[in-house]
Design a protein around this motif. Structure first.
Motif, PDB file in Angstrom:
ATOM      1  N   CYS A 156     -11.971  62.687 114.461  1.00 23.15           N
ATOM      2  CA  CYS A 156     -13.319  62.246 114.826  1.00 23.15           C
ATOM      3  C   CYS A 156     -13.543  60.767 114.524  1.00 23.15           C
ATOM      4  CB  CYS A 156     -14.360  63.093 114.100  1.00 23.15           C
ATOM      5  SG  CYS A 156     -14.307  64.850 114.539  1.00 23.15           S
ATOM      6  N   SER A 157     -12.810  60.216 113.550  1.00 28.30           N
ATOM      7  CA  SER A 157     -12.986  58.814 113.206  1.00 28.30           C
ATOM      8  C   SER A 157     -12.511  57.886 114.315  1.00 28.30           C
ATOM      9  CB  SER A 157     -12.229  58.486 111.914  1.00 28.30           C
ATOM     10  OG  SER A 157     -10.824  58.592 112.108  1.00 28.30           O
ATOM     11  N   ALA A 158     -11.657  58.393 115.213  1.00 27.56           N
ATOM     12  CA  ALA A 158     -11.141  57.589 116.313  1.00 27.56           C
ATOM     13  C   ALA A 158     -11.781  57.956 117.645  1.00 27.56           C
ATOM     14  CB  ALA A 158      -9.627  57.748 116.409  1.00 27.56           C
ATOM     15  N   CYS A 159     -12.793  58.807 117.591  1.00 29.91           N
ATOM     16  CA  CYS A 159     -13.446  59.278 118.814  1.00 29.91           C
ATOM     17  C   CYS A 159     -14.825  58.617 118.941  1.00 29.91           C
ATOM     18  CB  CYS A 159     -13.538  60.795 118.794  1.00 29.91           C
ATOM     19  SG  CYS A 159     -14.084  61.519 120.368  1.00 29.91           S
ATOM     20  N   ALA A 160     -15.652  59.168 119.807  1.00 28.52           N
ATOM     21  CA  ALA A 160     -17.003  58.635 120.001  1.00 28.52           C
ATOM     22  C   ALA A 160     -17.993  59.780 120.188  1.00 28.52           C
ATOM     23  CB  ALA A 160     -17.037  57.688 121.195  1.00 28.52           C
ATOM     24  N   GLY A 161     -17.760  60.859 119.464  1.00 31.49           N
ATOM     25  CA  GLY A 161     -18.686  61.983 119.501  1.00 31.49           C
ATOM     26  C   GLY A 161     -18.742  62.714 120.828  1.00 31.49           C
ATOM     27  N   LEU A 162     -17.634  62.767 121.569  1.00 32.26           N
ATOM     28  CA  LEU A 162     -17.663  63.426 122.878  1.00 32.26           C
ATOM     29  C   LEU A 162     -18.104  64.880 122.784  1.00 32.26           C
ATOM     30  CD1 LEU A 162     -14.467  62.058 124.683  1.00 32.26           C
ATOM     31  CD2 LEU A 162     -16.751  61.069 124.518  1.00 32.26           C
ATOM     32  N   CYS A 163     -17.614  65.596 121.779  1.00 36.86           N
ATOM     33  CA  CYS A 163     -17.965  67.010 121.651  1.00 36.86           C
ATOM     34  C   CYS A 163     -19.404  67.197 121.190  1.00 36.86           C
ATOM     35  CB  CYS A 163     -17.007  67.727 120.705  1.00 36.86           C
ATOM     36  SG  CYS A 163     -17.088  67.177 118.992  1.00 36.86           S
ATOM     37  N   CYS A 164     -20.036  66.123 120.704  1.00 40.47           N
ATOM     38  CA  CYS A 164     -21.425  66.189 120.266  1.00 40.47           C
ATOM     39  C   CYS A 164     -22.386  65.754 121.365  1.00 40.47           C
ATOM     40  CB  CYS A 164     -21.648  65.297 119.037  1.00 40.47           C
ATOM     41  SG  CYS A 164     -20.584  65.691 117.643  1.00 40.47           S
ATOM     42  N   VAL A 165     -21.825  65.325 122.515  1.00 36.69           N
ATOM     43  CA  VAL A 165     -22.650  64.832 123.614  1.00 36.69           C
ATOM     44  C   VAL A 165     -22.416  65.637 124.893  1.00 36.69           C
ATOM     45  CG1 VAL A 165     -23.206  62.840 125.068  1.00 36.69           C
ATOM     46  CG2 VAL A 165     -22.617  62.487 122.663  1.00 36.69           C
ATOM     47  N   LEU A 166     -21.166  65.780 125.299  1.00 38.13           N
ATOM     48  CA  LEU A 166     -20.864  66.299 126.630  1.00 38.13           C
ATOM     49  C   LEU A 166     -21.156  67.786 126.819  1.00 38.13           C
ATOM     50  CD1 LEU A 166     -17.589  64.298 127.327  1.00 38.13           C
ATOM     51  CD2 LEU A 166     -19.947  63.731 127.921  1.00 38.13           C
ATOM     52  N   PRO A 167     -20.762  68.691 125.922  1.00 36.21           N
ATOM     53  CA  PRO A 167     -21.050  70.113 126.149  1.00 36.21           C
ATOM     54  C   PRO A 167     -22.531  70.431 125.926  1.00 36.21           C
ATOM     55  CG  PRO A 167     -19.252  69.798 124.557  1.00 36.21           C
ATOM     56  CD  PRO A 167     -19.962  68.494 124.702  1.00 36.21           C
ATOM     57  N   ALA A 168     -22.975  71.489 126.584  1.00 34.58           N
ATOM     58  CA  ALA A 168     -24.322  72.013 126.329  1.00 34.58           C
ATOM     59  C   ALA A 168     -24.208  73.169 125.347  1.00 34.58           C
ATOM     60  CB  ALA A 168     -24.939  72.503 127.631  1.00 34.58           C
ATOM     61  N   PHE A 169     -25.264  73.395 124.562  1.00 37.13           N
ATOM     62  CA  PHE A 169     -25.319  74.618 123.763  1.00 37.13           C
ATOM     63  C   PHE A 169     -26.766  75.080 123.640  1.00 37.13           C
ATOM     64  CE2 PHE A 169     -24.559  71.126 120.589  1.00 37.13           C
ATOM     65  CZ  PHE A 169     -25.788  71.125 119.943  1.00 37.13           C
ATOM     66  N   ALA A 170     -26.902  76.375 123.420  1.00 38.81           N
ATOM     67  CA  ALA A 170     -28.221  77.006 123.369  1.00 38.81           C
ATOM     68  C   ALA A 170     -28.508  77.513 121.972  1.00 38.81           C
ATOM     69  CB  ALA A 170     -28.287  78.160 124.369  1.00 38.81           C
ATOM     70  N   ALA A 171     -29.769  77.480 121.599  1.00 35.64           N
ATOM     71  CA  ALA A 171     -30.183  77.987 120.295  1.00 35.64           C
ATOM     72  C   ALA A 171     -29.744  79.440 120.164  1.00 35.64           C
ATOM     73  CB  ALA A 171     -31.698  77.865 120.151  1.00 35.64           C
ATOM     74  N   SER A 172     -29.001  79.730 119.110  1.00 30.69           N
ATOM     75  CA  SER A 172     -28.417  81.057 118.920  1.00 30.69           C
ATOM     76  C   SER A 172     -27.908  81.150 117.494  1.00 30.69           C
ATOM     77  CB  SER A 172     -27.255  81.258 119.901  1.00 30.69           C
ATOM     78  OG  SER A 172     -26.235  80.303 119.656  1.00 30.69           O
ATOM     79  N   ALA A 173     -27.131  82.207 117.219  1.00 28.17           N
ATOM     80  CA  ALA A 173     -26.519  82.328 115.898  1.00 28.17           C
ATOM     81  C   ALA A 173     -25.494  81.229 115.656  1.00 28.17           C
ATOM     82  CB  ALA A 173     -25.851  83.695 115.758  1.00 28.17           C
ATOM     83  N   ASP A 174     -25.021  80.592 116.741  1.00 28.30           N
ATOM     84  CA  ASP A 174     -24.015  79.541 116.613  1.00 28.30           C
ATOM     85  C   ASP A 174     -24.613  78.144 116.511  1.00 28.30           C
ATOM     86  OD1 ASP A 174     -21.754  81.217 116.687  1.00 28.30           O
ATOM     87  OD2 ASP A 174     -21.880  81.349 118.867  1.00 28.30           O
ATOM     88  N   PHE A 175     -25.800  77.955 117.097  1.00 29.35           N
ATOM     89  CA  PHE A 175     -26.418  76.634 117.127  1.00 29.35           C
ATOM     90  C   PHE A 175     -27.907  76.771 116.828  1.00 29.35           C
ATOM     91  CE2 PHE A 175     -22.828  76.495 120.084  1.00 29.35           C
ATOM     92  CZ  PHE A 175     -22.095  75.449 119.536  1.00 29.35           C
ATOM     93  N   ALA A 176     -28.404  75.851 116.019  1.00 30.28           N
ATOM     94  CA  ALA A 176     -29.796  75.942 115.580  1.00 30.28           C
ATOM     95  C   ALA A 176     -30.797  75.435 116.617  1.00 30.28           C
ATOM     96  CB  ALA A 176     -29.980  75.168 114.272  1.00 30.28           C
ATOM     97  N   LEU A 177     -30.324  74.831 117.700  1.00 36.03           N
ATOM     98  CA  LEU A 177     -31.234  74.283 118.704  1.00 36.03           C
ATOM     99  C   LEU A 177     -30.559  74.233 120.065  1.00 36.03           C
ATOM    100  CD1 LEU A 177     -29.900  71.236 118.944  1.00 36.03           C
ATOM    101  CD2 LEU A 177     -31.323  70.775 116.954  1.00 36.03           C
ATOM    102  N   ASP A 178     -31.372  73.967 121.093  1.00 31.33           N
ATOM    103  CA  ASP A 178     -30.851  73.785 122.441  1.00 31.33           C
ATOM    104  C   ASP A 178     -30.406  72.330 122.617  1.00 31.33           C
ATOM    105  OD1 ASP A 178     -31.421  76.407 123.422  1.00 31.33           O
ATOM    106  OD2 ASP A 178     -33.528  75.836 123.644  1.00 31.33           O
ATOM    107  N   LYS A 179     -29.327  72.139 123.388  1.00 30.88           N
ATOM    108  CA  LYS A 179     -28.902  70.791 123.729  1.00 30.88           C
ATOM    109  C   LYS A 179     -28.321  70.793 125.130  1.00 30.88           C
ATOM    110  CE  LYS A 179     -25.051  68.679 122.999  1.00 30.88           C
ATOM    111  NZ  LYS A 179     -24.969  67.963 124.322  1.00 30.88           N
ATOM    112  N   PRO A 180     -28.932  70.066 126.069  1.00 34.32           N
ATOM    113  CA  PRO A 180     -28.367  70.001 127.420  1.00 34.32           C
ATOM    114  C   PRO A 180     -27.052  69.230 127.441  1.00 34.32           C
ATOM    115  CG  PRO A 180     -30.678  69.274 127.367  1.00 34.32           C
ATOM    116  CD  PRO A 180     -30.197  69.337 125.950  1.00 34.32           C
ATOM    117  N   ALA A 181     -26.217  69.508 128.432  1.00 33.84           N
ATOM    118  CA  ALA A 181     -24.974  68.762 128.600  1.00 33.84           C
ATOM    119  C   ALA A 181     -25.272  67.288 128.824  1.00 33.84           C
ATOM    120  CB  ALA A 181     -24.187  69.319 129.785  1.00 33.84           C
ATOM    121  N   GLY A 182     -24.513  66.438 128.150  1.00 33.36           N
ATOM    122  CA  GLY A 182     -24.674  65.000 128.311  1.00 33.36           C
ATOM    123  C   GLY A 182     -25.701  64.365 127.403  1.00 33.36           C
ATOM    124  N   GLN A 183     -26.426  65.175 126.657  1.00 32.83           N
ATOM    125  CA  GLN A 183     -27.421  64.630 125.726  1.00 32.83           C
ATOM    126  C   GLN A 183     -26.869  64.668 124.310  1.00 32.83           C
ATOM    127  OE1 GLN A 183     -31.612  65.846 126.081  1.00 32.83           O
ATOM    128  NE2 GLN A 183     -31.552  66.381 123.909  1.00 32.83           N
TER     129      GLN A 183
END
Length: 294
Positions: A22-49
């Protein structure tokens, strides 16, 4: 018949470039995928945000502000994601200041991640004592996959990852059969919630098996093929996975384990696993056990 080649270098040595940095990246996995509030994620996040916890978008500056407490803060899904080193490789090729905002990078990232995952499996296959024709097939496909992975974002977007995966899946199936003589085939088996404590699953073919929340405490999984097996919530405390084939860090991180769980070479124990040693290994029991329906 040509004798099998001796094992190559340990997988950990060859997979150095297939580990996320991650130190050599730019947070791609924290921006590009979408995820929905669930047992896995505490909030909704659209793809690209960008995730609200991401500290920046520049290469080397993007950090997760709650990385040390992801599970406690409601983001266990983040702890089981792995780009297999695709992130840092892609930002280097793209050579833009904020790669996560580049459309070409966004389109190429899922393709490169799949290619790197296949390289993880093919690298492991190359360490097995295979006979010459099969060994040569593994080397040839690994070389072609690496050439595809070395492409520009535009070239990566033109790759058909499903076709490459299908070819690799067939080849790895042959590798698995050669490496597990006499192993029972339970490919794709529905073992959700199965009572498999202490089960003898040595050299079993568990490719794509549903082992969600299965009780595998003290089970013997030595040499088992676990490619694509769903281990979410599976209890691996005290289990022996020495020499298990095609197991990945996301699968291990999604399961439960402890200090008595034995993992294949090249895989580290997840930090969230319990430190307590499991109870003594129970007597072996045969049969499938009480598998619950999905």
């Amino acid at each position: 018949m040509t004798p099998p080649a001796p094992p190559a270098a340990p997988p950990a040595d060859r997979r150095r470039d297939l580990r996320a940095d991650c130190s050599a990246c730019a947070g791609l996995c924290c921006v590009l995928p979408a995820f929905a509030a669930s047992a896995d994620f505490a909030l909704d996040k659209p793809a690209g945000q960008p995730c609200v916890h991401l500290t920046g978008l520049e290469v080397g500056a993007a950090r997760c502000g709650i990385h040390a407490d992801l599970r406690q803060r409601g983001f266990p899904g983040c702890t089981v994601f792995d780009c297999f080193g695709a992130g840092q490789r892609l930002v280097q090729v793209a050579a833009v200041q904020r790669p996560a905002e580049d459309p070409g990078v966004a389109a190429a990232f899922p393709v490169l991640r799949q290619l790197h995952e296949l390289l993880w499996y093919l690298t492991e296959a190359a360490t097995l004592p295979l006979e010459a024709p099969l060994r040569d097939d593994v080397a040839a496909l690994a070389e072609r996959t690496e050439r595809l992975a070395a492409g520009t974002p535009a070239e990566l977007t033109a790759v058909d990852p499903a076709a490459v995966r299908a070819e690799a899946g067939e080849l790895l199936g042959r590798v698995s059969a050669a490496a597990r003589p006499g192993g029972r085939d339970r490919r794709g088996a529905d073992l959700v919630g199965a009572a498999l404590r202490g089960a003898d699953l040595r050299r079993a073919g568990l490719r794509g098996a549903y082992l969600i929340a299965a009780d595998l405490r003290s089970a013997d999984l030595r040499g088992a093929d676990l490619l694509g097996a769903d281990l979410r919530g599976a209890d691996l405390r005290g289990a022996d996975l020495t020499g298990a084939l095609f197991l990945t860090r996301p699968q291990v991180a999604a399961a439960r384990g402890d200090s008595a769980t034995r993992l294949p070479a090249g895989l580290e124990r997840p930090p969230h696993w319990a430190a307590a040693v499991s109870s003594p290994r129970p007597r072996r029991r045969g049969g499938r056990g009480g598998a619950a329906g999905r």
